[in-house]
Enzyme design. Sequence first.
Site, PDB file in Angstrom:
ATOM      1  N   TYR A 124      81.681 -16.785  20.760  1.00 42.95           N
ATOM      2  CA  TYR A 124      82.412 -15.639  20.216  1.00 42.95           C
ATOM      3  C   TYR A 124      83.653 -16.156  19.502  1.00 42.95           C
ATOM      4  O   TYR A 124      84.475 -16.863  20.101  1.00 42.95           O
ATOM      5  CB  TYR A 124      82.821 -14.644  21.303  1.00 42.95           C
ATOM      6  CG  TYR A 124      83.526 -13.458  20.679  1.00 42.95           C
ATOM      7  CD1 TYR A 124      82.803 -12.500  19.994  1.00 42.95           C
ATOM      8  CD2 TYR A 124      84.919 -13.354  20.700  1.00 42.95           C
ATOM      9  CE1 TYR A 124      83.442 -11.447  19.352  1.00 42.95           C
ATOM     10  CE2 TYR A 124      85.561 -12.309  20.064  1.00 42.95           C
ATOM     11  CZ  TYR A 124      84.813 -11.352  19.397  1.00 42.95           C
ATOM     12  OH  TYR A 124      85.447 -10.321  18.752  1.00 42.95           O
ATOM     13  N   ASN A 209      90.533 -10.831  22.791  1.00 38.12           N
ATOM     14  CA  ASN A 209      91.558  -9.963  23.370  1.00 38.12           C
ATOM     15  C   ASN A 209      91.150  -9.527  24.778  1.00 38.12           C
ATOM     16  O   ASN A 209      90.143  -9.989  25.324  1.00 38.12           O
ATOM     17  CB  ASN A 209      91.812  -8.757  22.458  1.00 38.12           C
ATOM     18  CG  ASN A 209      90.553  -7.908  22.260  1.00 38.12           C
ATOM     19  OD1 ASN A 209      89.617  -7.939  23.057  1.00 38.12           O
ATOM     20  ND2 ASN A 209      90.528  -7.149  21.177  1.00 38.12           N
ATOM     21  N   SER A 233      96.819 -15.647  24.208  1.00 37.23           N
ATOM     22  CA  SER A 233      97.329 -17.003  24.277  1.00 37.23           C
ATOM     23  C   SER A 233      98.711 -17.058  24.922  1.00 37.23           C
ATOM     24  O   SER A 233      99.483 -16.093  24.868  1.00 37.23           O
ATOM     25  CB  SER A 233      97.397 -17.598  22.871  1.00 37.23           C
ATOM     26  OG  SER A 233      97.632 -18.983  22.927  1.00 37.23           O
ATOM     27  N   GLN A 255     102.885 -20.049  19.175  1.00 38.71           N
ATOM     28  CA  GLN A 255     102.049 -19.233  20.067  1.00 38.71           C
ATOM     29  C   GLN A 255     102.349 -17.751  19.924  1.00 38.71           C
ATOM     30  O   GLN A 255     101.464 -16.904  20.016  1.00 38.71           O
ATOM     31  CB  GLN A 255     102.241 -19.668  21.513  1.00 38.71           C
ATOM     32  CG  GLN A 255     101.600 -20.993  21.852  1.00 38.71           C
ATOM     33  CD  GLN A 255     100.119 -21.010  21.531  1.00 38.71           C
ATOM     34  OE1 GLN A 255      99.337 -20.283  22.114  1.00 38.71           O
ATOM     35  NE2 GLN A 255      99.725 -21.830  20.559  1.00 38.71           N
ATOM     36  N   HIS A 258     100.272 -15.695  17.487  1.00 39.29           N
ATOM     37  CA  HIS A 258      98.857 -15.425  17.751  1.00 39.29           C
ATOM     38  C   HIS A 258      98.579 -13.924  17.825  1.00 39.29           C
ATOM     39  O   HIS A 258      97.612 -13.427  17.264  1.00 39.29           O
ATOM     40  CB  HIS A 258      98.421 -16.088  19.060  1.00 39.29           C
ATOM     41  CG  HIS A 258      97.764 -17.411  18.871  1.00 39.29           C
ATOM     42  ND1 HIS A 258      96.572 -17.570  18.212  1.00 39.29           N
ATOM     43  CD2 HIS A 258      98.137 -18.653  19.259  1.00 39.29           C
ATOM     44  CE1 HIS A 258      96.235 -18.844  18.203  1.00 39.29           C
ATOM     45  NE2 HIS A 258      97.167 -19.530  18.819  1.00 39.29           N
ATOM     46  N   GLU A 322      98.463 -21.847  30.105  1.00 40.58           N
ATOM     47  CA  GLU A 322      97.344 -22.300  29.274  1.00 40.58           C
ATOM     48  C   GLU A 322      97.740 -23.583  28.546  1.00 40.58           C
ATOM     49  O   GLU A 322      97.033 -24.586  28.602  1.00 40.58           O
ATOM     50  CB  GLU A 322      96.991 -21.203  28.265  1.00 40.58           C
ATOM     51  CG  GLU A 322      95.907 -21.610  27.273  1.00 40.58           C
ATOM     52  CD  GLU A 322      95.762 -20.621  26.125  1.00 40.58           C
ATOM     53  OE1 GLU A 322      94.726 -20.665  25.443  1.00 40.58           O
ATOM     54  OE2 GLU A 322      96.693 -19.812  25.892  1.00 40.58           O
ATOM     55  N   HIS A 323      98.855 -23.543  27.844  1.00 38.74           N
ATOM     56  CA  HIS A 323      99.402 -24.717  27.158  1.00 38.74           C
ATOM     57  C   HIS A 323     100.738 -25.073  27.811  1.00 38.74           C
ATOM     58  O   HIS A 323     101.553 -24.193  28.084  1.00 38.74           O
ATOM     59  CB  HIS A 323      99.666 -24.431  25.677  1.00 38.74           C
ATOM     60  CG  HIS A 323      98.478 -23.915  24.930  1.00 38.74           C
ATOM     61  ND1 HIS A 323      98.270 -22.565  24.699  1.00 38.74           N
ATOM     62  CD2 HIS A 323      97.438 -24.567  24.360  1.00 38.74           C
ATOM     63  CE1 HIS A 323      97.150 -22.408  24.004  1.00 38.74           C
ATOM     64  NE2 HIS A 323      96.628 -23.592  23.792  1.00 38.74           N
ATOM     65  N   ASP A 356      95.422 -27.501  19.060  1.00 42.45           N
ATOM     66  CA  ASP A 356      94.722 -26.345  18.497  1.00 42.45           C
ATOM     67  C   ASP A 356      93.751 -26.755  17.402  1.00 42.45           C
ATOM     68  O   ASP A 356      92.749 -26.077  17.176  1.00 42.45           O
ATOM     69  CB  ASP A 356      95.726 -25.344  17.917  1.00 42.45           C
ATOM     70  CG  ASP A 356      96.130 -24.282  18.914  1.00 42.45           C
ATOM     71  OD1 ASP A 356      95.559 -24.260  20.020  1.00 42.45           O
ATOM     72  OD2 ASP A 356      97.020 -23.478  18.589  1.00 42.45           O
ATOM     73  N   HIS A 415      61.073 -24.841  58.641  1.00 43.60           N
ATOM     74  CA  HIS A 415      61.749 -26.007  58.086  1.00 43.60           C
ATOM     75  C   HIS A 415      61.431 -27.251  58.927  1.00 43.60           C
ATOM     76  O   HIS A 415      61.152 -28.331  58.397  1.00 43.60           O
ATOM     77  CB  HIS A 415      63.265 -25.793  58.068  1.00 43.60           C
ATOM     78  CG  HIS A 415      63.755 -24.959  56.932  1.00 43.60           C
ATOM     79  ND1 HIS A 415      63.423 -23.649  56.779  1.00 43.60           N
ATOM     80  CD2 HIS A 415      64.578 -25.278  55.874  1.00 43.60           C
ATOM     81  CE1 HIS A 415      64.015 -23.168  55.691  1.00 43.60           C
ATOM     82  NE2 HIS A 415      64.720 -24.139  55.122  1.00 43.60           N
TER      83      HIS A 415
END
Length: 429
Positions: A124, A209, A233, A255, A258, A322-323, A356, A415
């Site tokens: 996506y 989103n 982000s 960022q 974004h 995230e970063h 990125d 078993h």
Amino acid sequence: MKKIYNPKRDTWEAILQRPTQTIDDIEATVNEVFVEVQQKGDAAIKKYTSLFDGVNLDTNIVSKEEINEAFSSVSDDLKAAIQVAKQNITKFHTAQKTTQVKVETVNGVSCWQEKRPIEKVGLYIPGGTAPLFSTILMLAVPAQIAGCKEVILCTPPNKEGKVNPAILYTAALCGVDTIYKVGGIQAIAAMTFGTETISKVYKIFGPGNQFVTVAKQLATRYNVAIDMPAGPSELLVVADETANASYVASDLLSQAEHGVDSQVVLVSTSEDLIDAVSEEIEKQITLLPRVEIAKKAMENSRFILVKNDTEALALINQYGPEHFIVVTSNEDFYVQGVTNAGSVFIGDYTPESAGDYASGTNHTLPTNGYAKQYSGVNLDSFTKSMTFQKITAEGIKTIGPSIELMAEAEGLQAHKNAVTLRLNDLKAE
């Protein structure tokens, strides 16, 4: 931006809260779209593309003519830049290949592990205010290296029913099999269930989103795997008095532009540095084409002054960015001590933008605190680890009695019998 000075630990959770809606706020909408796509297929896709993207399409499949046109319209300079990024991403992800792991646990018992590609994957790619063709490199390149048999891509069309040429060029360059003009919730639903024209896949990759994030999570209820919950982000920078305030501000703004729901956080042991970065942001933000988006995102930002590096690191690990950018004189302390971050950028000359686009690492990363338990996308994301074993007569004699005792203790007689029958035959030989 909100400046916070020396917050007490019991307030950290509140001040580090992300600017996201709860799942309950949007899950009803996602469920509604999923149900209709499952029942009506392409007809539902057409309806929601018209509703959400404002365009009526005769077909949602990108034609060869459109791809050829994209190859012609993308500039040679951009093509060269994409090739540089592709080369570095390919090199880094190829290096992640591992060989078969094989061991004889006891004499006559061989066990081994091999990795096999996921056969069908769906990518996506957000369109919207920023056509993220770079994300195609991050997903399609490792899919190719892993050997996935079918790779499809969904991305939203614009009001004219077109897809950004750079997206089409990059997708074709990276060997994507089919590109669909489908975005948002309906794209995730289509890849989850399959429609008359869109293939059902085994795993879905890509950011989006909050609606896309919830849709991906819903897809897992229908036996479709996802890379991770990847929403808006975010970036956290830790910086001290040695940092370049202009650089730090530029990273934060990179960022912030974004989307309005992005979040940036600055953590520092220096109040002077916080003030200097604030001034730089005021200078730089007005020059950005996406100034209104950046300004809105900066409303979600936090500039946090802490007493020392130890407190800063604890706060960072609680946030799980995230970063994560480290620009301090004591960078090793943070690099060695960070446990919760999607990707780490170290030093004055390592902007988050490098990851990125073109350094080689993957930019599809866990957000919203999921860095505490999820990895970013890597080569293994497109493979499955399968285990194998082969046991000889000598081997079953060795481990068989242990299996019998354990199976009997668990009350699983069949078993036990599966081993006992073999041991009895070997004794009779």
